[in-house]
Design an enzyme around this catalytic site. Structure first.
Site, PDB file in Angstrom:
ATOM      1  N   SER A  35     -21.788  12.853   3.450  1.00 34.83           N
ATOM      2  CA  SER A  35     -20.933  13.808   4.173  1.00 34.83           C
ATOM      3  C   SER A  35     -19.699  14.123   3.330  1.00 34.83           C
ATOM      4  O   SER A  35     -19.128  13.202   2.706  1.00 34.83           O
ATOM      5  CB  SER A  35     -20.441  13.211   5.508  1.00 34.83           C
ATOM      6  N   ASP A  70     -12.494   7.801   7.090  1.00 33.49           N
ATOM      7  CA  ASP A  70     -13.783   8.501   7.161  1.00 33.49           C
ATOM      8  C   ASP A  70     -13.992   9.158   8.520  1.00 33.49           C
ATOM      9  O   ASP A  70     -15.127   9.375   8.950  1.00 33.49           O
ATOM     10  CB  ASP A  70     -14.932   7.541   6.845  1.00 33.49           C
ATOM     11  N   ASN A 119     -13.034  14.318   0.845  1.00 34.54           N
ATOM     12  CA  ASN A 119     -13.665  13.079   0.389  1.00 34.54           C
ATOM     13  C   ASN A 119     -15.167  13.217   0.529  1.00 34.54           C
ATOM     14  O   ASN A 119     -15.660  13.888   1.454  1.00 34.54           O
ATOM     15  CB  ASN A 119     -13.171  11.904   1.243  1.00 34.54           C
ATOM     16  N   ARG A 168       0.834  -1.201   0.000  1.00 36.28           N
ATOM     17  CA  ARG A 168       0.000   0.000   0.000  1.00 36.28           C
ATOM     18  C   ARG A 168       0.868   1.250   0.000  1.00 36.28           C
ATOM     19  O   ARG A 168       0.583   2.235  -0.678  1.00 36.28           O
ATOM     20  CB  ARG A 168      -0.921  -0.031   1.234  1.00 36.28           C
ATOM     21  N   THR A 177      -8.235  12.427   6.793  1.00 33.83           N
ATOM     22  CA  THR A 177      -7.145  12.199   7.748  1.00 33.83           C
ATOM     23  C   THR A 177      -6.804  10.713   7.726  1.00 33.83           C
ATOM     24  O   THR A 177      -7.437   9.926   7.007  1.00 33.83           O
ATOM     25  CB  THR A 177      -7.571  12.589   9.186  1.00 33.83           C
ATOM     26  N   MET A 230     -11.572   4.387  -4.081  1.00 36.58           N
ATOM     27  CA  MET A 230     -11.890   3.269  -3.195  1.00 36.58           C
ATOM     28  C   MET A 230     -10.667   2.574  -2.606  1.00 36.58           C
ATOM     29  O   MET A 230     -10.646   1.355  -2.435  1.00 36.58           O
ATOM     30  CB  MET A 230     -12.760   2.254  -3.941  1.00 36.58           C
ATOM     31  N   ARG A 231      -9.638   3.337  -2.282  1.00 34.49           N
ATOM     32  CA  ARG A 231      -8.480   2.753  -1.604  1.00 34.49           C
ATOM     33  C   ARG A 231      -8.233   3.472  -0.291  1.00 34.49           C
ATOM     34  O   ARG A 231      -8.265   4.717  -0.229  1.00 34.49           O
ATOM     35  CB  ARG A 231      -7.220   2.843  -2.476  1.00 34.49           C
ATOM     36  N   ILE A 232      -7.962   2.680   0.758  1.00 31.10           N
ATOM     37  CA  ILE A 232      -7.579   3.266   2.042  1.00 31.10           C
ATOM     38  C   ILE A 232      -6.155   3.808   1.894  1.00 31.10           C
ATOM     39  O   ILE A 232      -5.266   3.102   1.403  1.00 31.10           O
ATOM     40  CB  ILE A 232      -7.662   2.218   3.152  1.00 31.10           C
ATOM     41  N   HIS A 259     -18.441  10.937   1.324  1.00 33.27           N
ATOM     42  CA  HIS A 259     -18.747   9.624   1.896  1.00 33.27           C
ATOM     43  C   HIS A 259     -20.257   9.453   1.972  1.00 33.27           C
ATOM     44  O   HIS A 259     -20.948  10.365   2.460  1.00 33.27           O
ATOM     45  CB  HIS A 259     -18.130   9.490   3.291  1.00 33.27           C
TER      46      HIS A 259
END
Ligand SMILES: Nc1nc2c(c(=O)[nH]1)N[C@@H](CN(C=O)c1ccc(C(=O)N[C@@H](CCC(=O)O)C(=O)O)cc1)CN2
Ligand SMILES: NCC(=O)N[C@@H]1O[C@H](COP(=O)([O-])[O-])[C@@H](O)[C@H]1O
Length: 217
Positions: free
Chosen positions: A141, A150, A112, A70, A146, A95-97, A114
């Site tokens: 939202s 989310d 972002n 990652r 950060t 769609m990636r953390i 959400h």
């Protein structure tokens, strides 16, 4: 800012790009004083890339599956983004953390959208979770990004009622219509230097927004 005083924006996507399209429309109408310098997707052949190409916006595909970690993916993503020197990075269905190194690098200038009324339903499958919980309302939202998934300061929320026969698909479609309003509005506030982040707090015109942000009716 570039010579015509437009805020440079890079948008990250993973799919359809309807939120990207709402921002493109705002840019092309003159409502948003921005220039989308690039659209970057972690998936090839998605409609969002077509939308960018139709608007003559440079695109990049950086496939996360081609990286050993990652962190390596995020470093390539950062290097590509920073070539465009954006004032704002927009996650529009990305769609990636992201790693803490990445989110810290863009802290206070990355937002972002959400599909839930945060802090409820962080993560995925939010519409079905709200229906399964028997909630009367759901929504979307916009928040600063950060390291906490989310969990960043909420800027603006829009709320919709959940009807008796609601399905995840019908609810997603209802929420998406409001996403296409609150996301461009957030970009506009940022471009007009009205929106800032201080600590773990979003401020609009210097005034702290409460934890659910500006309520879009
Ligand atoms: N560190 C952060 N990264 C990201 C944030 C954030 O706030 N902090 N927002 C997300 C966007 N997002 C929900 O709004 C989200 C995106 C992706 C996932 C997730 O579980 N991704 C999986 C893969 C899922 C898939 O490929 O379908 C993963 O990365 O392993 C959860 C929430 C963007 N990143
Ligand atoms: N966790 C992130 C997430 O689920 N984001 C959601 O993905 C959709 C993207 O649609 P789009 O590609 O048509 O803008 C939007 O509903 C957005 O809220």
């Amino acid at each position: 800012m570039n010579s015509t005083n437009l805020m440079s924006v890079v948008v990250l996507i993973s799919g359809s790009g309807s939120n990207l399209q709402a921002i493109i429309d705002g840019m092309q109408s003159g409502q948003l004083p921005i220039q989308i310098s690039a659209v970057i997707s972690n998936k090839a052949d998605v409609k969002g890339l077509e939308r960018a190409a139709n608007a003559s916006i440079p695109t990049h595909v950086i496939n996360h599956k081609e990286f050993s970690s990652r962190e390596a993916f995020d470093r390539e993503l950062m290097a590509t983004i920073d070539q465009h020197k954006p004032q704002l990075v927009v996650l529009a269905g990305f769609m990636r953390i992201l790693t803490e190194e990445f989110t810290n690098h863009y802290l206070g200038r990355m937002i972002n959208i959400h599909p839930s009324l945060l802090p409820k339903y962080q993560g995925l499958h939010t519409h079905q979770r709200a229906i399964d919980a028997g909630d009367s309302h759901h929504g979307a939202s916009v928040h600063f990004v950060t390291a906490e998934l989310d969990g960043g300061p909420v800027i603006v929320q829009a709320k919709v009622a959940i009807d008796d026969q609601e399905t995840a698909d019908t609810l997603a479609a209802k929420v998406l219509k409001f996403e296409h309003q609150i996301f461009p509005q957030t970009v506009q506030w940022f471009a007009e230097h009205r929106l800032t982040m201080e600590g773990n707090q979003a401020l609009l015109d210097g005034k702290p927004l409460d934890k659910t942000g500006f309520q879009w009716n």
